[in-house]
Structure formats: C-alpha cells, structure tokens
Design an enzyme around this catalytic site. Structure first.
Site, short mmCIF file in Angstrom:
data_model
loop_
_atom_site.label_atom_id
_atom_site.label_comp_id
_atom_site.label_asym_id
_atom_site.label_seq_id
_atom_site.Cartn_x
_atom_site.Cartn_y
_atom_site.Cartn_z
N LEU A 233 4.33 -2.79 -0.34
CA LEU A 233 4.74 -2.20 1.66
C LEU A 233 3.42 -3.06 2.37
CD1 LEU A 233 5.75 -0.14 2.89
CD2 LEU A 233 3.99 1.93 2.58
N ASP A 234 4.26 -3.61 3.23
CA ASP A 234 3.44 -4.29 4.26
C ASP A 234 3.10 -5.43 4.08
OD1 ASP A 234 4.51 -2.98 6.34
OD2 ASP A 234 3.36 -0.92 5.93
N GLY A 235 2.93 -6.01 2.52
CA GLY A 235 2.52 -6.49 2.16
C GLY A 235 3.20 -8.25 1.61
#
Length: 290
Positions: A233-235
């Site tokens: 996630l968001d990485g």
C-alpha cells in the site's frame, strides 16, 4: 508535430562497452541519436539505458526494430522495450467522486500535452459520468465493496481487455487493487502499467486522510506523490512528487485545496514521463531520465 522517433529502454548486467554496444547498434543501422541517457548502479551491478533516435533515414522498418532489439537484449542478458514517439496508447482512468485529477488529465490529452487516448473511465461512483461523456470516453460504473470486490475486478479486467488498455491511472480512485488484479494486468518486469496519485509526500502519511494527519503534526510542507502500484500500500516505486509550503494559519481545508494542485501536477508529470518512456524501475525504485 516533431518528426517521429524510436525509443529503446534496456536494463542489463553492467559490463564494459555497453554504451558503445547500444549506440553502435543504432549507428550501424543509420540512426541519428537525439537523446542518450545511461545509468550504472555499481551496487546492483546493473546498467540502465534509454536511447532515442530519428526514424527518418533509419535502416530498419518499424516492424523490424523490435525483433532486432530483442536479439540485442538476449545477447546482453537484459530486459528491453521499444516504443515510438508518435504512438498513442489506450489508457483507462479509474476514479471515485473527486474530479480534479480526471479533469486535468483529460484536458491535457485534449490539448496534446499527454500523448495518449482515453477510451475508458471506470468509477466506483456514478458522479463523474458527465465529465467522461464530455471528453468522449466510455464510462463504466462499477461499485466496489468488500463483498463484491472479486466480481468487480473481474469486470474491470474484461473492460480493459475489450478496450485494449495499456496503462491504468488511478486518479483519486480511493480503492486498493488486489494482488490478483495486478498479477493479471500489470507487467512483471521493469516496465509497470498502473500509476497512482497519493495525496501526501511519501513515505510520510501513508494511507487515509494524510492532510488531516499532516495538519495535526503542524508540518510546514505538504505534497503529492505519483507512483507505480504494487501490492504494498502506497509503497510502489516513486515517479514524481510535488510540494507546497503551508503555514500555521492554514486549516485542513486549506491543505486539501493546496494539495489538489500538487496532485494534479505530480500526476500529470508522472504520466508524461511514463508515456515518453523516461522511467525505468529497478530494485524497487525508479531511474527517471529527464
């Protein structure tokens, strides 16, 4: 419109003579190089290259360039991609209720700033259908919840295939794509095919309501991050970021307002860099040749 060019991206094990090898291949076929960018990562032992040359006068027809480049990549034990500057890929934009990122992208397409076509907009709310219609894109309203996520993503993948979509842009979609979706649509190599805009200067304030949390911390700088989507996630690997200064008089609503400008700028820049094949991913990060 400028004369069309061919673009070769290559990632391979580093070794002496690679610049000569790649540029020599272009020159041997009569190509006039207009841009050549290279990066050697000594720690990873990798060599990254982007070479762009004029098609006029090149000794190979377009249909022969890719097979010839494939043979070159195999000889160098590398991954490659060939693209042409006058090609306009089909792109799908995923949205929710917020319209600023969608409007900005569609306007930039209409003005010729982004070399792509947008035949499809997919949304989990019906609010933005008039905008898609205004710009001539098909609109698919597919509500997503925990109960129907698998079914909804299966239909999304069907639509992507029907419209021959090559790139997905999450323009404030506000939903997490599952590993199954990414495994089916996204590329497993160094050339990803899903871009997201996140409303914070990553890696700060990942997840939901980053502007609220930034205001609570009293930050003096906020931003937005456009990145490739991975299972983390968001990485995913970061492509572009934009920032703006904020002050103690600014409230959450002010941060959101200013943040939307950052989101538009970062996303448009990231999409253009991707379309111009100026981004390459390796070791979970990006090399951006500008």
């Amino acid at each position: 419109m400028s004369a069309p060019t061919a673009i070769l991206q290559m990632i391979c094990p580093d070794q002496p003579g690679l610049v000569r090898e790649l540029s020599g291949w272009v020159a041997a076929n009569g190509g006039n190089i207009v841009h050549a960018d290279h990066h050697s990562d000594q720690g990873a032992g990798l060599f990254l290259s982007r070479i762009e040359w004029q098609l006029e006068g090149f000794g190979l027809p377009r249909e022969a360039i890719c097979p010839t480049a494939r043979a070159l990549a195999e000889r160098l034990d590398g991954a490659y991609r060939v693209n042409f500057s006058d090609y306009r890929p089909a792109v799908a934009i995923f949205v929710s209720k917020q319209d600023h990122a969608l409007l900005d992208l569609l306007w930039r397409v209409r003005s010729g700033e982004l070399p792509m076509r947008v035949p499809l907009v997919i949304a989990n709310h019906a609010d933005l259908e008039p905008i898609a219609a205004q710009f001539g894109a098909s609109f698919a309203y597919l509500p997503v919840s925990a109960a129907n996520r698998e079914e909804a993503e299966a239909r999304q993948l069907e639509l992507l295939a029907e419209h021959q979509i090559e790139l997905v842009i999450l323009a404030k979609y506000m939903q997490v794509l599952t590993p199954r979706f990414l495994a089916t649509f996204d590329s497993p190599d160094a050339f990803h095919r899903v871009i997201n805009i996140h409303h914070s200067f990553l890696p700060a304030f990942q997840g939901a309501q980053p502007y609220h949390r930034a205001w609570e911390r009293g930050v003096k700088l906020i931003g937005a991050t456009a990145h490739y989507v991975t299972e983390e996630l968001d990485g995913g690997p970061i492509i572009a970021q934009s920032t703006v200064a904020v002050g103690h008089r600014d409230e959450v609503a002010d941060l959101i307002r200013m943040g939307r400008d950052c989101e538009r700028l970062a996303l448009a820049r990231a999409v253009r860099l991707h379309l111009r094949r100026q981004v390459m991913v390796y070791r979970g990060r990006t090399a951006v040749f500008e």
